[in-house]
Design a protein around this motif. Structure first.
Motif, PDB file in Angstrom:
ATOM      1  N   HIS A 353       0.835  -1.197   0.000  1.00 23.86           N
ATOM      2  CA  HIS A 353       0.000   0.000   0.000  1.00 23.86           C
ATOM      3  C   HIS A 353       0.873   1.251   0.000  1.00 23.86           C
ATOM      4  N   PRO A 354       0.267   2.432  -0.265  1.00 28.83           N
ATOM      5  CA  PRO A 354       1.028   3.692  -0.168  1.00 28.83           C
ATOM      6  C   PRO A 354       1.585   3.895   1.233  1.00 28.83           C
ATOM      7  N   SER A 355       2.517   4.845   1.337  1.00 27.96           N
ATOM      8  CA  SER A 355       3.176   5.183   2.619  1.00 27.96           C
ATOM      9  C   SER A 355       3.963   4.004   3.178  1.00 27.96           C
ATOM     10  N   LYS A 356       4.427   3.101   2.299  1.00 29.45           N
ATOM     11  CA  LYS A 356       5.238   1.951   2.701  1.00 29.45           C
ATOM     12  C   LYS A 356       4.540   1.115   3.766  1.00 29.45           C
ATOM     13  N   VAL A 357       3.284   0.794   3.499  1.00 26.50           N
ATOM     14  CA  VAL A 357       2.502  -0.084   4.368  1.00 26.50           C
ATOM     15  C   VAL A 357       2.315  -1.411   3.649  1.00 26.50           C
ATOM     16  N   LEU A 358       2.788  -2.482   4.274  1.00 23.61           N
ATOM     17  CA  LEU A 358       2.708  -3.817   3.700  1.00 23.61           C
ATOM     18  C   LEU A 358       1.541  -4.577   4.314  1.00 23.61           C
ATOM     19  N   GLU A 359       0.679  -5.156   3.479  1.00 22.44           N
ATOM     20  CA  GLU A 359      -0.418  -5.995   3.957  1.00 22.44           C
ATOM     21  C   GLU A 359      -0.096  -7.451   3.665  1.00 22.44           C
ATOM     22  N   LEU A 360      -0.143  -8.283   4.705  1.00 23.21           N
ATOM     23  CA  LEU A 360       0.061  -9.719   4.561  1.00 23.21           C
ATOM     24  C   LEU A 360      -1.228 -10.432   4.939  1.00 23.21           C
ATOM     25  N   GLN A 361      -1.760 -11.211   4.025  1.00 23.23           N
ATOM     26  CA  GLN A 361      -2.909 -12.064   4.309  1.00 23.23           C
ATOM     27  C   GLN A 361      -2.394 -13.489   4.439  1.00 23.23           C
ATOM     28  N   LEU A 362      -2.564 -14.068   5.621  1.00 22.99           N
ATOM     29  CA  LEU A 362      -1.953 -15.346   5.953  1.00 22.99           C
ATOM     30  C   LEU A 362      -3.023 -16.369   6.318  1.00 22.99           C
ATOM     31  N   VAL A 363      -2.688 -17.633   6.122  1.00 20.60           N
ATOM     32  CA  VAL A 363      -3.577 -18.739   6.459  1.00 20.60           C
ATOM     33  C   VAL A 363      -2.793 -19.735   7.312  1.00 20.60           C
ATOM     34  N   LYS A 364      -3.417 -20.148   8.423  1.00 26.12           N
ATOM     35  CA  LYS A 364      -2.782 -21.104   9.327  1.00 26.12           C
ATOM     36  C   LYS A 364      -3.844 -22.056   9.849  1.00 26.12           C
ATOM     37  N   SER A 365      -3.580 -23.323   9.825  1.00 26.56           N
ATOM     38  CA  SER A 365      -4.548 -24.334  10.216  1.00 26.56           C
ATOM     39  C   SER A 365      -4.927 -24.181  11.695  1.00 26.56           C
ATOM     40  N   GLY A 366      -6.241 -24.193  11.960  1.00 26.97           N
ATOM     41  CA  GLY A 366      -6.730 -24.121  13.333  1.00 26.97           C
ATOM     42  C   GLY A 366      -6.656 -22.753  13.964  1.00 26.97           C
TER      43      GLY A 366
END
Length: 616
Positions: A353-366
């Motif tokens: 994203h702008p302004s050096k903002v990182l979005e991480l969408q993660l998946v983890k079992s349970g």
């Protein structure tokens, strides 16, 4: 020994008095300067007694907890001071050392108690378990868990202070032990120091060698005894831990703070061993030696039946009994973190994203989460040991969890750099995830009215809350105790609004379609702007949507007038319990905390504000 009692009482009086005086003066000064044409709506809110009552409503349980903690510290200090200062078994020891004996041992007792507590506030899984068990309890009790870091720091300050007293007292003890060994004092001191560790006698003075250079004897004892060596190690470890924990170090050089904080392992190892030296000794009961008769007949000790040679023994080490349970709990905590670290984490999406903002969408079992919770992330490609906390921006209703990470240090910059270099659609580096852990924002739906205040990236917990609300309203009849939410977002630059504005646009449209547009009131404040921004906004003022965010709600330029905002909330909700939630800097927290006190009413039938702040 009673100075600490006076300091505690005076400090509490000053704190309460200063808060009530400041808040009472604010309205008085505003009236005198003509900023208001009338007295406050409820004049009693400006009175010290009313402000103090409001302050107690918001901080009563916290104050009670601190009073109990301080009371236990004072009790332990006074009890052990009197025990060593008045106990008959320490008569001969006091003759050599004077009051420095009690001044060394009383802080040691306080240190044992606080070293027992210091690890508990950082057992995150334990706190989450306790928070879950307190769901049906009052919100005031749950709020105390959100102040775990503050309590951790407070306990650390007490440990540092008592360590300083303990070390200074023992340095004096070394000097007096040495002088007694050299025969600089009276005949009794010389006789006590001459006792050796033979079959018939036990020593009292730990400086056993009279042949040593008087200038070197104390140093020799320190570097050849268990108590001396471990004492040096403990003190050095504590100094490194405390100095690297200062705000300027922690924010600018987080890695230094992180690594040196793990010296606590050395600290606790040395602490457990420290007492094994048994350097502080007391008179034993056998054979019977009455010091009241024999203290003036040291030359006849062992020669007459009524005055046998006095026997001395070191006290049994007790520190391990204080700290063993917290150490086991913390070990279990670390083992659980290891298990979670080994669980696989998959990247669902990586967005810059702008302004050096990182979005991480993660998946983890349970993985299961609640609104406003946070996780600790580890990236072995950057560091095997570093874990950093991030509030989740996803909703519990989603099948993944997300975090937004702003570039704010070496670790985050390296992570963003790694993600930017990945080919499109590629999986990111291995990530370790520990959590989720509870925060104050979990309780947002327990309030009738909620004020959400985010500063910069501090909007993240409220993104989770607003997303969850959107999912709830997708149902036909959502059951919510909360009937009104006020959302405030403060940003320095316009680009920071971009990644979150889409969510707000969806919220606007969804609320209007369902005829509940009044459920969410939000205000965005641009705190960093120049005249060109203002001119641009003025030219496009007549447009239906804001030129910065594209929302129907116009962006405000400058900082909020919190008196005006709180007055509006109080007027629109005359009998509500309002939860004020902040994820932002300490300076803003102090302002909002005072406003909650100022605008709360003692009458439970009227508006009351409760302040909650995110802490990591």
């Amino acid at each position: 020994m009673f100075e600490c009692v006076w300091v505690c009482v005076w400090g509490c009086y000053f704190l309460v008095g200063q808060m009530t005086r400041t808040q009472g003066e604010e309205e008085s000064v505003a009236f005198k300067r003509g900023k208001t044409s009338r007295l406050p709506r409820d004049f009693s809110a400006g009175l010290p007694s009313s402000n103090m009552a409001n302050w107690i409503i918001n901080n009563g349980v916290t104050c009670f907890t601190l009073v109990v903690w301080m009371g236990i510290n004072i009790f332990l200090f006074v009890w052990f001071y009197l025990f060593y200062d008045l106990g008959d078994q320490f008569f001969y020891t006091r003759h050599l050392l004077g009051s420095a004996l009690a001044w060394a041992r009383a802080p040691a007792a306080v240190l044992n108690f606080n070293c027992m507590l210091i690890l508990l506030p950082v057992c995150r899984n334990l706190l989450s378990l306790i928070r879950g068990s307190l769901v049906c309890c009052s919100r005031s009790l749950r709020k105390q868990l959100d102040k775990n870091i503050e309590f951790h720091k407070l306990v650390a300050y007490m440990i540092a202070f008592m360590t300083a007293v303990h070390v200074i007292a023992h340095l004096l003890n070394l000097e007096w032990y040495n002088n007694s060994r050299q025969g600089d004092y009276d005949a009794l001191s010389t006789a006590l120091s001459a006792l050796e560790d033979t079959d018939n006698t036990t020593y009292l003075n730990p400086i056993l060698k009279s042949s040593l250079d008087p200038q070197q004897a104390p140093t020799y004892l320190v570097f050849t005894s268990i108590a001396g060596i471990t004492g040096i190690i403990i003190t050095l470890a504590l100094i490194l831990i405390i100095t690297s924990s200062m705000e300027v170090i922690r924010r600018s050089y987080f890695e230094v703070f992180w690594y040196t904080h793990h010296f606590f392992i050395i600290f606790f190892a040395g602490l457990v061993i420290h007492g094994a030296g048994r350097i502080v000794r007391s008179q034993s009961n056998e054979p019977r030696h009455n010091f009241t008769i024999c203290k003036d007949r040291s030359a006849e000790w062992g020669r007459i039946p009524e005055c046998p040679v006095p026997q001395f023994a070191g006290g049994f080490p007790q520190t391990w009994m204080w700290v063993i349970a917290p150490m086991i709990l913390y070990l279990c905590e670390r083992l659980l973190r290891l298990v979670r670290y080994l669980q696989a984490v998959r990247f669902r999406k990586i967005v810059m994203h702008p302004s050096k903002v990182l979005e991480l969408q993660l998946v983890k079992s349970g993985f299961k989460m609640d609104v406003g919770q946070y996780v600790f992330l580890n990236c072995p490609a950057i560091s095997q040991l570093e874990w950093h906390p991030f509030t989740m921006t996803s909703a519990p209703e989603e099948d993944f969890f997300s975090v937004h990470i702003r570039s704010a240090g070496d670790w985050t910059e390296k992570l963003i750099s790694i993600m930017q270099q990945l080919p499109e659609g590629a999986q990111g580096p291995k990530m370790g995830v520990d959590g989720p852990f509870g925060t104050a924002s979990e309780d947002v739906f327990d309030y009738e009215v909620a004020m959400l205040v985010g500063a910069g990236i501090g909007v993240t917990p409220f993104a989770s809350i607003l997303k969850s609300i959107w999912y709830k309203f997708k149902e036909s009849n959502p059951i919510l105790r909360t009937r009104k939410i006020y959302f405030y977002w403060l940003c320095r630059e316009t680009s920071a609004f971009e990644w979150f504005a889409d969510l707000l646009q969806v919220q606007e449209r969804e609320m209007e379609e369902r005829g509940i547009g009044d459920f969410l009131t939000y205000k965005l404040f641009l705190t960093g702007w120049d005249q060109s921004h203002a001119n641009h906004a003025m030219v496009h003022f007549d447009q239906e949507t804001d030129v910065v965010t594209g929302l129907r709600q116009k962006t405000h330029y400058g900082r909020p007038n919190w008196d005006k905002e709180f007055e509006q909330v109080r007027t629109e909700n005359p009998s509500a319990v309002v939860g004020t939630f902040l994820c932002g800097p300490l300076a803003l927290a102090e302002v909002l905390s005072k406003k909650c006190v100022k605008y709360s009413d003692v009458d439970p039938r009227k508006t009351r504000f409760y302040f909650n702040k995110e802490n990591f």
